[in-house]
Design a protein around this motif. Structure first.
Motif, PDB file in Angstrom:
ATOM      1  N   ALA A  24       0.903  -1.049  -0.142  1.00  0.00           N
ATOM      2  CA  ALA A  24      -0.024  -0.004  -0.118  1.00  0.00           C
ATOM      3  C   ALA A  24       0.919   1.344  -0.023  1.00  0.00           C
ATOM      4  O   ALA A  24       2.014   1.040   0.449  1.00  0.00           O
ATOM      5  CB  ALA A  24      -1.017  -0.072   1.113  1.00  0.00           C
ATOM      6  N   PRO A  25       0.248   2.500  -0.263  1.00  0.00           N
ATOM      7  CA  PRO A  25       1.200   3.687  -0.264  1.00  0.00           C
ATOM      8  C   PRO A  25       1.588   3.875   1.074  1.00  0.00           C
ATOM      9  O   PRO A  25       1.087   3.333   2.220  1.00  0.00           O
ATOM     10  CB  PRO A  25       0.217   4.787  -0.499  1.00  0.00           C
ATOM     11  CG  PRO A  25      -0.881   3.946  -1.424  1.00  0.00           C
ATOM     12  CD  PRO A  25      -1.039   2.617  -0.920  1.00  0.00           C
ATOM     13  N   MET A  26       2.914   4.429   1.116  1.00  0.00           N
ATOM     14  CA  MET A  26       3.691   4.648   2.641  1.00  0.00           C
ATOM     15  C   MET A  26       3.732   6.323   2.708  1.00  0.00           C
ATOM     16  O   MET A  26       3.902   7.052   1.917  1.00  0.00           O
ATOM     17  CB  MET A  26       4.839   3.999   2.576  1.00  0.00           C
ATOM     18  CG  MET A  26       4.801   2.480   2.294  1.00  0.00           C
ATOM     19  SD  MET A  26       6.281   1.609   2.214  1.00  0.00           S
ATOM     20  CE  MET A  26       6.763   1.672   3.946  1.00  0.00           C
ATOM     21  N   ARG A  27       3.973   6.911   3.988  1.00  0.00           N
ATOM     22  CA  ARG A  27       4.338   7.938   4.531  1.00  0.00           C
ATOM     23  C   ARG A  27       5.805   7.800   4.838  1.00  0.00           C
ATOM     24  O   ARG A  27       6.624   6.885   4.841  1.00  0.00           O
ATOM     25  CB  ARG A  27       3.866   8.302   5.859  1.00  0.00           C
ATOM     26  CG  ARG A  27       2.286   8.353   5.841  1.00  0.00           C
ATOM     27  CD  ARG A  27       1.608   9.101   6.830  1.00  0.00           C
ATOM     28  NE  ARG A  27       0.154   9.213   6.676  1.00  0.00           N
ATOM     29  CZ  ARG A  27      -0.588   9.898   5.650  1.00  0.00           C
ATOM     30  NH1 ARG A  27       0.172  10.630   5.126  1.00  0.00           N
ATOM     31  NH2 ARG A  27      -1.934   9.763   5.714  1.00  0.00           N
ATOM     32  N   ALA A  65       8.513  12.043  -6.778  1.00  0.00           N
ATOM     33  CA  ALA A  65       7.237  12.549  -7.227  1.00  0.00           C
ATOM     34  C   ALA A  65       7.364  13.542  -8.205  1.00  0.00           C
ATOM     35  O   ALA A  65       6.760  13.494  -9.204  1.00  0.00           O
ATOM     36  CB  ALA A  65       6.420  12.923  -5.896  1.00  0.00           C
ATOM     37  N   GLU A  66       8.375  14.477  -8.237  1.00  0.00           N
ATOM     38  CA  GLU A  66       8.382  15.680  -9.139  1.00  0.00           C
ATOM     39  C   GLU A  66       8.976  15.077 -10.290  1.00  0.00           C
ATOM     40  O   GLU A  66       8.791  15.522 -11.357  1.00  0.00           O
ATOM     41  CB  GLU A  66       9.562  16.598  -8.526  1.00  0.00           C
ATOM     42  CG  GLU A  66       8.971  17.306  -7.491  1.00  0.00           C
ATOM     43  CD  GLU A  66      10.201  18.221  -6.774  1.00  0.00           C
ATOM     44  OE1 GLU A  66      11.294  18.072  -7.329  1.00  0.00           O
ATOM     45  OE2 GLU A  66       9.828  19.138  -5.791  1.00  0.00           O
ATOM     46  N   GLU A  74      -2.454  11.086  -1.486  1.00  0.00           N
ATOM     47  CA  GLU A  74      -3.002  11.952  -0.709  1.00  0.00           C
ATOM     48  C   GLU A  74      -2.048  12.665  -0.067  1.00  0.00           C
ATOM     49  O   GLU A  74      -0.911  12.205  -0.116  1.00  0.00           O
ATOM     50  CB  GLU A  74      -3.945  11.300   0.268  1.00  0.00           C
ATOM     51  CG  GLU A  74      -3.395  10.507   1.150  1.00  0.00           C
ATOM     52  CD  GLU A  74      -4.576   9.612   2.177  1.00  0.00           C
ATOM     53  OE1 GLU A  74      -4.472  10.006   3.495  1.00  0.00           O
ATOM     54  OE2 GLU A  74      -5.234   9.099   1.959  1.00  0.00           O
ATOM     55  N   PRO A  75      -2.234  13.826   0.838  1.00  0.00           N
ATOM     56  CA  PRO A  75      -1.188  14.519   1.381  1.00  0.00           C
ATOM     57  C   PRO A  75      -0.091  13.684   1.975  1.00  0.00           C
ATOM     58  O   PRO A  75      -0.511  12.947   2.838  1.00  0.00           O
ATOM     59  CB  PRO A  75      -1.604  15.650   1.850  1.00  0.00           C
ATOM     60  CG  PRO A  75      -2.893  15.905   1.198  1.00  0.00           C
ATOM     61  CD  PRO A  75      -3.246  14.423   0.861  1.00  0.00           C
ATOM     62  N   GLN A  91      -6.346   9.468 -10.554  1.00  0.00           N
ATOM     63  CA  GLN A  91      -7.075  10.562 -10.560  1.00  0.00           C
ATOM     64  C   GLN A  91      -6.676  11.423  -9.256  1.00  0.00           C
ATOM     65  O   GLN A  91      -6.600  12.608  -9.473  1.00  0.00           O
ATOM     66  CB  GLN A  91      -8.555  10.123 -10.455  1.00  0.00           C
ATOM     67  CG  GLN A  91      -9.028   9.652 -11.632  1.00  0.00           C
ATOM     68  CD  GLN A  91     -10.644   9.354 -11.553  1.00  0.00           C
ATOM     69  OE1 GLN A  91     -11.218   9.055 -10.589  1.00  0.00           O
ATOM     70  NE2 GLN A  91     -11.385   9.620 -12.707  1.00  0.00           N
ATOM     71  N   LYS A  92      -6.372  10.823  -8.048  1.00  0.00           N
ATOM     72  CA  LYS A  92      -6.352  11.662  -6.721  1.00  0.00           C
ATOM     73  C   LYS A  92      -4.864  12.413  -7.114  1.00  0.00           C
ATOM     74  O   LYS A  92      -4.592  13.307  -6.675  1.00  0.00           O
ATOM     75  CB  LYS A  92      -6.133  10.607  -5.772  1.00  0.00           C
ATOM     76  CG  LYS A  92      -7.478  10.202  -4.872  1.00  0.00           C
ATOM     77  CD  LYS A  92      -7.158   9.384  -3.698  1.00  0.00           C
ATOM     78  CE  LYS A  92      -8.668   8.840  -3.259  1.00  0.00           C
ATOM     79  NZ  LYS A  92      -8.328   8.075  -1.936  1.00  0.00           N
TER      80      LYS A  92
END
Length: 96
Positions: A24-27, A65-66, A74-75, A91-92
């Protein structure tokens, strides 16, 4: 990471590898936790001499990301930019 040693050349490559194998996405804090765990196992030396480790990881993720190699779902939450990513995640990322 299945290899006994970290074969990535840069912190950004290591972050990409961690996120590519994540379920899953991670911080940034989660990515840092994985890197610190790999250090305790003797599998990487990245960030050993860095004072502000979390900020360093956060910067690496922002730069990826850039470059379009990661997406922000998400943020503060990052995932690899893959063709097989869920439609909603793409889309997000575009809306952010």
């Amino acid at each position: 990471m299945s290899a006994s040693q970290d074969t990535t050349r840069t912190l950004q490559e290591l972050c990409l590898q961690i996120l590519a194998t994540a379920q899953a996405p991670m911080r940034s804090g989660d990515v840092l936790t994985v890197i610190l765990h790999l250090q305790t196992l003797g599998r990487t030396t990245k960030l050993l001499k860095v004072k502000h480790q979390k900020e360093t990881v956060r910067t690496a993720l922002k730069r990826l990301a850039e470059k379009g190699q990661l997406v922000k779902t998400e943020p503060g939450l990052y995932a690899t930019a893959r063709d097989d990513a869920p439609f909603g995640a793409a889309q997000k990322a575009e809306a952010a």
